[in-house]
Design an enzyme around this catalytic site. Structure first.
Site, mmCIF file in Angstrom:
data_model
loop_
_atom_site.group_PDB
_atom_site.id
_atom_site.type_symbol
_atom_site.label_atom_id
_atom_site.label_comp_id
_atom_site.label_asym_id
_atom_site.label_seq_id
_atom_site.Cartn_x
_atom_site.Cartn_y
_atom_site.Cartn_z
ATOM 1 N N GLU A 195 -30.016 -40.714 7.930
ATOM 2 C CA GLU A 195 -29.293 -41.852 8.301
ATOM 3 C C GLU A 195 -27.955 -41.794 7.877
ATOM 4 O OE1 GLU A 195 -29.377 -46.529 7.084
ATOM 5 O OE2 GLU A 195 -31.246 -45.494 7.262
ATOM 6 N N THR A 203 -26.837 -49.404 8.939
ATOM 7 C CA THR A 203 -25.923 -50.812 8.386
ATOM 8 C C THR A 203 -25.070 -50.971 9.226
ATOM 9 O OG1 THR A 203 -25.806 -49.587 6.409
ATOM 10 C CG2 THR A 203 -24.427 -51.651 6.581
ATOM 11 N N LYS A 239 -38.091 -52.126 10.219
ATOM 12 C CA LYS A 239 -37.663 -51.769 8.923
ATOM 13 C C LYS A 239 -38.131 -52.799 7.845
ATOM 14 C CE LYS A 239 -33.008 -51.305 6.629
ATOM 15 N NZ LYS A 239 -31.552 -50.970 6.677
#
Length: 215
Positions: free
Chosen positions: A43, A72, A132
């Protein structure tokens, strides 16, 4: 389907390697070191230097053997940009239904951050496949255990402050996988070009997760 293949890779390795603040010039040797250590899912966060360039480079150069994600991601515009750059999946530090729906429209995997049971169930109602749990270290392993009491069938990925020690504990508590940042993509090792240290750390993290799962 790409989404299911990414989910399978995350489950098999138990790891998402989080790359934050790494310049595109270092992204390929870093990805190679992670791959050699067994990492298959990486990521790149959107608050990294020239993150779109890094995502595009990774997709072109190692996209045949690794799954490339963007983290993000805060709004649908950012989501569109990272998908256009080649991201296979998207992660966010919050739960934003607009981002979830946009990514799903593109038939890509969306992993939003959740903390409360209400957020977890709301995300599930939107068809989210993986969740998450953030900030995981602050919430603690006990929190994961308690949430999984009534919600034991949900795939939660602890992220935030993940170390070798708590990786075992989160895995033992039922984590689907963990997202590991600075403890794996160590900035000092990257600056020194100590790629073998990163490879070894990746192997150790994967081993720790599977040991926890088997405990």
């Amino acid at each position: 389907m790409i989404k299911q293949r990414v989910i399978r890779a995350i489950e098999e390795t138990g790891m998402i390697a989080i790359v934050r603040g790494v310049a595109p010039e270092s992204i390929l040797p870093l990805a190679t070191a992670l791959y050699e250590g067994g990492i298959r899912v990486i990521e790149v966060t959107c608050n990294s230097t020239r993150h779109l360039e890094s995502i595009s480079t990774l997709k072109q150069e190692v996209g045949d053997k690794m799954w490339i994600g963007a983290g993000t991601v805060l709004n649908p515009v950012m989501a569109q940009l990272v998908l256009d750059a080649g991201a296979d999946f998207v992660l966010s530090p919050d739960f934003n239904p607009d981002v979830v729906m946009m990514v799903h429209e593109k038939q890509r995997l969306m992993i939003p951050a959740v903390m409360t049971p209400s957020e977890i169930l709301q995300a599930c109602r939107l068809g989210v496949d993986l969740l998450k749990l953030f900030p995981a270290n602050s919430l603690g392993v006990t929190y994961l255990k308690e949430v999984r009491g009534p919600l034991d069938g949900l795939p939660l990925i602890p992220v935030g402050g993940i170390t070798l020690e708590n990786t075992r504990e989160f895995a033992k508590a039922g984590a689907f996988a963990v997202g590991v940042g600075s403890a794996l993509t160590n900035k000092q090792w990257i600056e020194q070009g100590d790629w073998s240290a990163i490879t070894q750390q990746a192997k150790t993290f994967i081993q720790a997760f599977h040991e926890g799962k088997q405990a």
